[in-house]
Design an enzyme around this catalytic site. Structure first.
Site, PDB file in Angstrom:
ATOM      1  N   ASP A  36    -120.678  50.998 -58.227  1.00 33.51           N
ATOM      2  CA  ASP A  36    -120.499  52.279 -59.078  1.00 33.51           C
ATOM      3  C   ASP A  36    -119.121  52.827 -58.890  1.00 33.51           C
ATOM      4  OD1 ASP A  36    -120.728  52.950 -56.407  1.00 33.51           O
ATOM      5  OD2 ASP A  36    -122.657  54.052 -56.875  1.00 33.51           O
ATOM      6  N   GLU A  38    -117.690  53.822 -56.114  1.00 30.71           N
ATOM      7  CA  GLU A  38    -117.690  54.398 -54.732  1.00 30.71           C
ATOM      8  C   GLU A  38    -117.361  53.710 -53.711  1.00 30.71           C
ATOM      9  OE1 GLU A  38    -121.341  56.336 -53.847  1.00 30.71           O
ATOM     10  OE2 GLU A  38    -121.240  57.850 -55.556  1.00 30.71           O
ATOM     11  N   GLN A  95     -94.346  68.013 -56.438  1.00 30.50           N
ATOM     12  CA  GLN A  95     -95.346  69.197 -56.990  1.00 30.50           C
ATOM     13  C   GLN A  95     -95.178  70.467 -55.866  1.00 30.50           C
ATOM     14  OE1 GLN A  95     -96.491  66.232 -57.418  1.00 30.50           O
ATOM     15  NE2 GLN A  95     -96.643  66.102 -59.183  1.00 30.50           N
ATOM     16  N   HIS A 127     -90.082  63.737 -49.887  1.00 29.94           N
ATOM     17  CA  HIS A 127     -89.270  64.668 -50.921  1.00 29.94           C
ATOM     18  C   HIS A 127     -89.361  66.101 -50.692  1.00 29.94           C
ATOM     19  CE1 HIS A 127     -86.901  64.942 -54.818  1.00 29.94           C
ATOM     20  NE2 HIS A 127     -87.727  66.098 -54.695  1.00 29.94           N
ATOM     21  N   ASP A 168     -78.545  63.870 -58.506  1.00 27.72           N
ATOM     22  CA  ASP A 168     -78.716  65.424 -58.760  1.00 27.72           C
ATOM     23  C   ASP A 168     -78.607  66.032 -57.339  1.00 27.72           C
ATOM     24  OD1 ASP A 168     -81.212  64.712 -57.310  1.00 27.72           O
ATOM     25  OD2 ASP A 168     -82.379  65.025 -59.023  1.00 27.72           O
ATOM     26  N   LYS A 191     -78.473  66.707 -63.096  1.00 28.10           N
ATOM     27  CA  LYS A 191     -79.575  66.070 -63.558  1.00 28.10           C
ATOM     28  C   LYS A 191     -80.303  67.449 -64.324  1.00 28.10           C
ATOM     29  CE  LYS A 191     -83.477  64.291 -62.027  1.00 28.10           C
ATOM     30  NZ  LYS A 191     -84.112  63.237 -61.074  1.00 28.10           N
ATOM     31  N   ARG A 193     -84.284  67.421 -65.855  1.00 29.15           N
ATOM     32  CA  ARG A 193     -85.541  66.884 -66.269  1.00 29.15           C
ATOM     33  C   ARG A 193     -86.026  67.723 -67.444  1.00 29.15           C
ATOM     34  NH1 ARG A 193     -88.414  62.550 -64.717  1.00 29.15           N
ATOM     35  NH2 ARG A 193     -87.582  62.288 -62.745  1.00 29.15           N
ATOM     36  N   SER A 222     -89.172  56.133 -59.839  1.00 22.18           N
ATOM     37  CA  SER A 222     -90.621  56.409 -60.440  1.00 22.18           C
ATOM     38  C   SER A 222     -90.602  55.734 -61.593  1.00 22.18           C
ATOM     39  CB  SER A 222     -91.291  57.674 -60.299  1.00 22.18           C
ATOM     40  OG  SER A 222     -92.148  57.989 -61.054  1.00 22.18           O
ATOM     41  N   THR A 223     -90.320  56.623 -62.812  1.00 23.12           N
ATOM     42  CA  THR A 223     -90.193  56.060 -64.117  1.00 23.12           C
ATOM     43  C   THR A 223     -88.906  55.312 -64.309  1.00 23.12           C
ATOM     44  OG1 THR A 223     -88.998  57.973 -65.072  1.00 23.12           O
ATOM     45  CG2 THR A 223     -91.622  58.025 -65.029  1.00 23.12           C
TER      46      THR A 223
END
Ligand code: R5P
Length: 294
Positions: A36, A38, A95, A127, A168, A191, A193, A222-223
């Protein structure tokens, strides 16, 4: 008493180096998914009263964090003396600001979660942008290690005639340090974004370095849009084919292929995340901090 090192899947190579480096003991545990979805976690080693470390790099963190917390929970129930987390790549550090009202400040929540489960955190080049130190969000002792000297040594050995480029202002902390150690010139670009996969970079006055090999240095790939955008500018400016160095090979979706196709001569990363581009081994910096505290 030997320190026990538990390795999350994907971290085995680095864990083996660490175990050998500190003469530790390999921790044994089972981690699997129930049908399931878990998680099932079972600790097999004798851990009572011992100091344990879990090596779990935290890219793609959402699928790792629950099993990690469950392992910590069971280790506590088995009465370990202490739990340290070695997360060479630490997630959710970007974030660090609410750009729009109502946006979750996930770096804070993630830090609270980790701080409530382990006693100590060791990580490599997290970061830290708008935050000056890990103390602002983590309530446990954090050792922040740097790959800069290792990167400088790699560049000196492999590309003696280089101009180092940071995409940057955020990257200035790494690129300036790498350049200083390597005794090479560096420049930092600007830079903007515009979205998850859209970046704009300005590359002024780069032509004067035409006889040098451009080496792009960033903490995270990352990308890869940041690196690809710069590679395109360098091509237009008639520069040599660049080498791209990232500390953390996050490489989401087709990023690695896209970057390879963009005209780079080489992509090199540190082994904070296992990836075919790993060419710089960070085990020694982790071992040296562990040895000091054991
Ligand atoms: C910026 O915040 C970081 O230092 C990197 O420049 C960024 O994470 C690279 O992201 P991407 O590979 O998605 O352009």
């Amino acid at each position: 008493m030997k320190t026990i090192i538990f390795s999350f899947p994907g971290n085995e190579l680095l864990s083996e180096s660490i175990i050998a480096g500190i003469e530790g003991e390999k921790g044994s545990f089972t981690l699997r998914q129930f049908p399931d979805g878990e998680s099932y976690v079972r600790v097999l080693s004798e851990v009572k009263g011992k100091n344990v470390f879990i090596v779990c790099t935290l890219h793609q963190p959402d699928s790792k964090i629950l099993p990690l917390l469950f392992l910590c929970g069971e280790l506590r129930d088995l009465k370990v003396n202490s739990i340290g987390l070695i997360a060479p790549y630490l997630a959710y550090m970007r974030q660090d600001k609410r750009f729009n009202p109502g946006e979750a400040l996930t770096s804070n929540y993630f830090a609270k979660l980790i701080s409530s489960s382990v006693d100590r955190l060791i990580t490599v080049d997290p970061h830290l942008h708008r935050r000056a130190s890990m103390k602002e969000i983590y309530s446990i002792p954090c050792e922040v290690l740097h790959a800069t000297q290792l990167i400088s040594a790699w560049i000196k050995k492999n590309i003696p005639e280089a101009i180092l480029i940071g995409p940057d202002s955020e990257s200035e902390q790494w690129v300036s340090e790498v350049a200083k150690n390597a005794k090479m010139p560096f420049t930092v670009l600007q830079k903007t974004r515009k979205g998850d996969r859209e970046v704009e970079v300005s590359v002024p006055h780069i032509e004067k370095y035409k006889n040098l090999t451009p080496v792009l240095v960033d903490d995270i790939i990352s990308t890869a849009r940041t690196m690809i955008e710069i590679v395109q500018h360098l091509k237009k400016a008639g520069m040599k084919s660049p080498v791209c160095i990232g500390v953390h090979a996050v490489f989401s979706e087709n990023a690695n292929e896209d970057l390879n196709r963009s005209g780079v001569s080489e992509i090199v990363t540190c082994n904070t995340i296992k990836h075919p581009s790993n060419g710089i081994d960070v085990a020694e910096v982790i071992i040296s901090v562990l040895k000091k505290s054991l």
